[in-house]
Design a protein around this motif. Structure first.
Motif, PDB file in Angstrom:
ATOM      1  N   SER A 163       0.879  -0.951   0.222  1.00 32.09           N
ATOM      2  CA  SER A 163       0.069   0.017   0.108  1.00 32.09           C
ATOM      3  C   SER A 163       0.954   1.217  -0.078  1.00 32.09           C
ATOM      4  O   SER A 163       0.342   2.289  -0.399  1.00 32.09           O
ATOM      5  CB  SER A 163      -1.068  -0.001   1.204  1.00 32.09           C
ATOM      6  OG  SER A 163      -0.313  -0.040   2.553  1.00 32.09           O
ATOM      7  N   GLN A 166       0.986   5.085  -7.976  1.00 26.23           N
ATOM      8  CA  GLN A 166       1.176   6.610  -7.896  1.00 26.23           C
ATOM      9  C   GLN A 166       2.064   6.635  -6.890  1.00 26.23           C
ATOM     10  O   GLN A 166       3.242   7.557  -7.121  1.00 26.23           O
ATOM     11  CB  GLN A 166      -0.118   7.351  -7.783  1.00 26.23           C
ATOM     12  CG  GLN A 166       0.127   8.936  -7.844  1.00 26.23           C
ATOM     13  CD  GLN A 166       0.438   9.430  -9.221  1.00 26.23           C
ATOM     14  OE1 GLN A 166      -0.434   9.018 -10.137  1.00 26.23           O
ATOM     15  NE2 GLN A 166       1.475   9.942  -9.621  1.00 26.23           N
ATOM     16  N   MET A 208      -1.948   1.647 -16.756  1.00 27.39           N
ATOM     17  CA  MET A 208      -1.866   2.359 -15.561  1.00 27.39           C
ATOM     18  C   MET A 208      -0.853   3.497 -15.951  1.00 27.39           C
ATOM     19  O   MET A 208      -1.149   4.698 -15.206  1.00 27.39           O
ATOM     20  CB  MET A 208      -1.325   1.669 -14.372  1.00 27.39           C
ATOM     21  CG  MET A 208      -2.451   0.668 -13.824  1.00 27.39           C
ATOM     22  SD  MET A 208      -1.948  -0.111 -12.497  1.00 27.39           S
ATOM     23  CE  MET A 208      -3.091  -1.434 -12.439  1.00 27.39           C
ATOM     24  N   SER A 265      -2.647   6.146 -18.057  1.00 31.51           N
ATOM     25  CA  SER A 265      -3.790   6.717 -17.037  1.00 31.51           C
ATOM     26  C   SER A 265      -3.066   7.604 -15.985  1.00 31.51           C
ATOM     27  O   SER A 265      -3.686   8.932 -15.583  1.00 31.51           O
ATOM     28  CB  SER A 265      -4.542   5.931 -16.179  1.00 31.51           C
ATOM     29  OG  SER A 265      -4.018   5.285 -15.420  1.00 31.51           O
ATOM     30  N   LYS A 279      -8.602  -7.913  -7.542  1.00 33.66           N
ATOM     31  CA  LYS A 279      -9.876  -7.164  -8.017  1.00 33.66           C
ATOM     32  C   LYS A 279     -10.686  -6.281  -6.951  1.00 33.66           C
ATOM     33  O   LYS A 279     -11.529  -5.894  -7.118  1.00 33.66           O
ATOM     34  CB  LYS A 279     -10.839  -8.297  -8.500  1.00 33.66           C
ATOM     35  CG  LYS A 279     -10.287  -9.000  -9.692  1.00 33.66           C
ATOM     36  CD  LYS A 279     -11.181  -9.879 -10.355  1.00 33.66           C
ATOM     37  CE  LYS A 279     -10.726 -10.610 -11.756  1.00 33.66           C
ATOM     38  NZ  LYS A 279     -11.636 -11.606 -12.193  1.00 33.66           N
ATOM     39  N   THR A 280      -9.889  -6.285  -5.965  1.00 34.72           N
ATOM     40  CA  THR A 280     -10.373  -5.634  -4.613  1.00 34.72           C
ATOM     41  C   THR A 280      -9.782  -4.432  -4.017  1.00 34.72           C
ATOM     42  O   THR A 280     -10.322  -4.023  -3.081  1.00 34.72           O
ATOM     43  CB  THR A 280     -10.600  -6.661  -3.462  1.00 34.72           C
ATOM     44  OG1 THR A 280      -9.371  -7.084  -3.239  1.00 34.72           O
ATOM     45  CG2 THR A 280     -11.447  -7.877  -3.828  1.00 34.72           C
ATOM     46  N   VAL A 281      -8.863  -3.983  -5.052  1.00 34.34           N
ATOM     47  CA  VAL A 281      -8.195  -2.792  -4.336  1.00 34.34           C
ATOM     48  C   VAL A 281      -7.971  -1.853  -5.426  1.00 34.34           C
ATOM     49  O   VAL A 281      -8.245  -1.903  -6.543  1.00 34.34           O
ATOM     50  CB  VAL A 281      -6.721  -3.174  -3.832  1.00 34.34           C
ATOM     51  CG1 VAL A 281      -6.652  -4.370  -2.566  1.00 34.34           C
ATOM     52  CG2 VAL A 281      -5.883  -3.944  -5.231  1.00 34.34           C
ATOM     53  N   ASN A 282      -7.675  -0.527  -5.005  1.00 35.50           N
ATOM     54  CA  ASN A 282      -7.601   0.523  -5.951  1.00 35.50           C
ATOM     55  C   ASN A 282      -5.958   0.411  -6.200  1.00 35.50           C
ATOM     56  O   ASN A 282      -5.264   0.838  -5.465  1.00 35.50           O
ATOM     57  CB  ASN A 282      -7.795   1.945  -5.303  1.00 35.50           C
ATOM     58  CG  ASN A 282      -7.699   2.975  -6.412  1.00 35.50           C
ATOM     59  OD1 ASN A 282      -7.137   3.055  -7.329  1.00 35.50           O
ATOM     60  ND2 ASN A 282      -8.304   3.983  -5.891  1.00 35.50           N
ATOM     61  N   HIS A 283      -5.638   0.018  -7.476  1.00 36.22           N
ATOM     62  CA  HIS A 283      -4.357  -0.154  -7.834  1.00 36.22           C
ATOM     63  C   HIS A 283      -3.572   1.314  -8.048  1.00 36.22           C
ATOM     64  O   HIS A 283      -2.405   1.267  -7.750  1.00 36.22           O
ATOM     65  CB  HIS A 283      -4.033  -0.971  -9.219  1.00 36.22           C
ATOM     66  CG  HIS A 283      -4.564  -2.179  -9.206  1.00 36.22           C
ATOM     67  ND1 HIS A 283      -3.618  -3.373  -8.589  1.00 36.22           N
ATOM     68  CD2 HIS A 283      -5.712  -3.158  -9.455  1.00 36.22           C
ATOM     69  CE1 HIS A 283      -4.395  -4.510  -8.662  1.00 36.22           C
ATOM     70  NE2 HIS A 283      -5.527  -4.383  -9.206  1.00 36.22           N
ATOM     71  N   MET A 284      -4.118   2.151  -8.395  1.00 32.25           N
ATOM     72  CA  MET A 284      -3.684   3.371  -8.711  1.00 32.25           C
ATOM     73  C   MET A 284      -3.123   4.148  -7.547  1.00 32.25           C
ATOM     74  O   MET A 284      -2.169   4.905  -7.683  1.00 32.25           O
ATOM     75  CB  MET A 284      -4.600   4.398  -9.470  1.00 32.25           C
ATOM     76  CG  MET A 284      -4.781   3.970 -10.826  1.00 32.25           C
ATOM     77  SD  MET A 284      -3.478   3.691 -11.949  1.00 32.25           S
ATOM     78  CE  MET A 284      -2.578   5.444 -11.714  1.00 32.25           C
ATOM     79  N   ASP A 285      -3.627   4.080  -6.396  1.00 33.54           N
ATOM     80  CA  ASP A 285      -3.133   4.692  -5.285  1.00 33.54           C
ATOM     81  C   ASP A 285      -1.466   3.993  -4.906  1.00 33.54           C
ATOM     82  O   ASP A 285      -0.712   5.065  -4.835  1.00 33.54           O
ATOM     83  CB  ASP A 285      -3.870   4.245  -4.158  1.00 33.54           C
ATOM     84  CG  ASP A 285      -5.107   5.171  -3.982  1.00 33.54           C
ATOM     85  OD1 ASP A 285      -5.171   5.977  -4.772  1.00 33.54           O
ATOM     86  OD2 ASP A 285      -6.163   4.806  -3.281  1.00 33.54           O
TER      87      ASP A 285
END
Length: 560
Positions: free
Chosen positions: A203, A262, A297, A300, A253-259
């Motif tokens: 994370s 980034q 990603m 984006s 499929k259960t997390v926000n990858h972009m956080d």
């Protein structure tokens, strides 16, 4: 420094404590203090008892730790129960398992955790700080063990920040001009672990198997360096061992990858400037979704500081066409020239800085990655040696036979070291790195190493992962407690099914060797036991995750 009697449960300098040291105290010569760790039996002091000199870097001795000792603060273990004794023994073996892995380096006088460029851009106050205070914590593998030392400024000079990876120092000569060539790979201790159990990022954006590799040249007082990084594909994915030769990668499929994505690249940009991502994974099969997600990603992000380049290594180099790697080198050459390299003259004047880095990855960030990094490093070295006046105009490094051999073997050794630390075996494809050619013998050795990796990844890496988690403080032990996590009972299938399969297969062979009265009777027995053997094998494979050696100390969910 000399270690005091084990009777004392605190650390003091000899100057302050000498009045309290009994005459019976036993002293031992040590070469560095790795730190302290609390296990079931109590506190242990970890010290370096043997070392091997790697070489001198700008007048500072660089050492490899070759043997360590864990010294208990307790005089006896009589206060422990049998279960506690066994748990403590297991935990000790875990610490020793990590420390016995080749590749721990230290220097009493030089900061190995920072690149030349980072050190050149620091303040005078930073230079006056102790090595413990100013070290880059990403690369201090004994940071958890040094907490007690960090809290006592008078002990800082005894603390020994240790890096894990690979360091080689060579004195070389080209055209009668002598220079030092150094290669340093620093493995990050954030999201550290073993192949298959530690993939992707966490994370905070820390990537698995992240390695910063710096190539340094020192000639006539001038110093130059070129830095590259490698690291796992930086979003949330996993590839759990399940007895299959190549487990299928799974994208969460259960997390926000972009956080996390980034955060990873924000950190990369702050540390290294502009980024060129070289993604070397296959663009078909099970690796294809990872390549597609990575590309999407980066797009984006809408960030001009990160550029993405996909190069299907295996497709491009199929049928032993390794000359096609030059396609990628030529493609990124303008970007490499734009990034430049760090150079400082004999007077300390900075002549150029590296404005960006290549971040390379394949699936493991080992074999394919190391090949590409060695090619880019050679191109940078070519420019550096020409600018320093070591190479004449028009001369190529490849033409300097003696140095070229040193260069290739060192990069191959670097590959082997990083691979053993992450995957458990030497690297693949090192025949190309060492000789510039792909050979059938190299293919054979790659097959052998792949088999060893398969065994270790499935049947011994759980223990290795536990060892690393304990070493880095991801799992803490309380003195006197029984470590219940170590007493996980295996399901009945773990013992019963393999026994059934072995018995069935053995009976099948016996029936073939000892034929019955008729061929139909023999065939019936063979079909029965063969079906039982194959059927049991399929059941084991279907429940593969129950049969592999899984980590016990840190829950799997915390590693994804």
């Amino acid at each position: 420094m000399r270690q005091k009697s084990r009777h004392y449960a605190k650390i003091q300098t000899v100057e302050k404590a000498k009045k309290d040291i009994p005459a019976s105290a036993v002293t031992t010569d040590i070469y560095g203090i790795i730190g302290t760790v609390r296990l079931v039996a109590g506190m242990y002091l970890i010290v370096i008892t043997k070392k091997k000199k790697v070489g001198d870097l700008f007048g500072h001795a660089i050492w490899k730790a070759t043997d360590v000792d864990l010294i208990s603060y307790k005089k006896t273990m009589l206060h422990l129960t049998d279960i506690q004794m066994q748990d403590n023994k297991t935990l000790l073996s875990m610490i020793n398992n990590v420390l016995s892995t080749d590749g721990f380096y230290f220097s009493p006088t030089y900061d190995l955790t920072h690149t030349l460029q980072r050190l050149a851009n620091t303040s005078p106050e930073f230079q006056e700080m102790s090595l413990l205070e100013r070290a880059d914590q990403r690369f201090v593998w004994n940071g958890y063990f040094l907490r007690e030392f960090s809290a006592q400024p008078e002990l800082h000079r005894f603390a020994c920040p240790v890096v894990h990876g690979f360091i080689v120092v060579h004195s070389c000569s080209v055209n009668g001009k002598y220079f030092n060539w150094i290669l340093i790979s620093r493995r990050s201790c954030f999201r550290a672990g073993v192949r298959y159990y530690i993939r992707g990022i966490d994370s905070e954006g820390h990537a698995a198997n992240f390695v910063e590799t710096e190539q340094i040249v020192q000639y006539s007082g001038s110093k130059a360096s070129f830095v590259q990084t490698r690291g796992s594909i930086p979003f949330f994915w996993s590839q759990r061992p399940n007895l299959r030769y190549k487990p299928k990668p799974q994208i969460s499929k259960t997390v926000n990858h972009m956080d996390g994505f980034q955060r990873h690249f924000d950190s990369q940009i702050i540390s290294y400037g502009k980024q060129v991502v070289l993604n070397l994974v296959n663009q078909k099969g099970s690796e294809k979704p990872l390549e597609q997600a990575f590309s999407k990603m980066v797009s984006s992000m809408n960030n001009g500081m990160v550029r993405y380049i996909a190069f299907d290594f295996h497709k491009e180099c199929s049928h032993m066409r390794w000359d096609r790697l030059q396609i990628l080198v030529d493609q990124v050459a303008p970007l490499q020239d734009e990034f430049g390299y760090f150079l400082v003259d004999a007077d300390g004047t900075v002549l150029s800085q590296q404005e960006g880095t290549f971040r390379s990855n394949c699936m493991d960030c080992l074999d394919r990655t190391n090949v590409i990094q060695s090619l880019l490093a050679r191109r940078s070295l070519q420019a550096q040696l020409q600018r320093m006046g070591v190479l004449h105009v028009g001369q190529k490094i490849e033409e300097q036979e003696k140095f070229e051999k040193i260069y290739k073997n060192s990069w191959a050794d670097n590959a082997d070291a990083c691979a053993k630390q992450y995957a458990g075996t030497g690297a693949l494809k090192t025949d190309y790195t060492r000789t510039g050619k792909r050979t059938w013998w190299g293919l054979l050795m790659d097959g052998w190493n792949s088999l060893i990796r398969y065994y270790r990844n499935n049947f011994s890496d759980g223990f290795r992962q536990d060892s690393i988690d304990l070493f880095l403080g991801n799992y803490a032990v309380e003195e006197g407690d029984s470590t219940s996590s170590l007493h996980v009972q295996k399901d009945w299938k773990f013992l019963a099914l393999p026994i059934i399969m072995v018995v069935a297969f053995s009976m099948c062979i016996i029936c073939l060797l000892m034929a019955g009265e008729t061929w139909t009777e023999t065939l019936a027995y063979v079909l029965f036991w063969g079906t039982a053997s194959i059927g049991t094998g399929f059941i084991i494979l279907y429940n593969g995750k129950d049969f592999v050696d899984s980590p016990k100390l840190v829950q799997k969910e915390k590693m994804d």
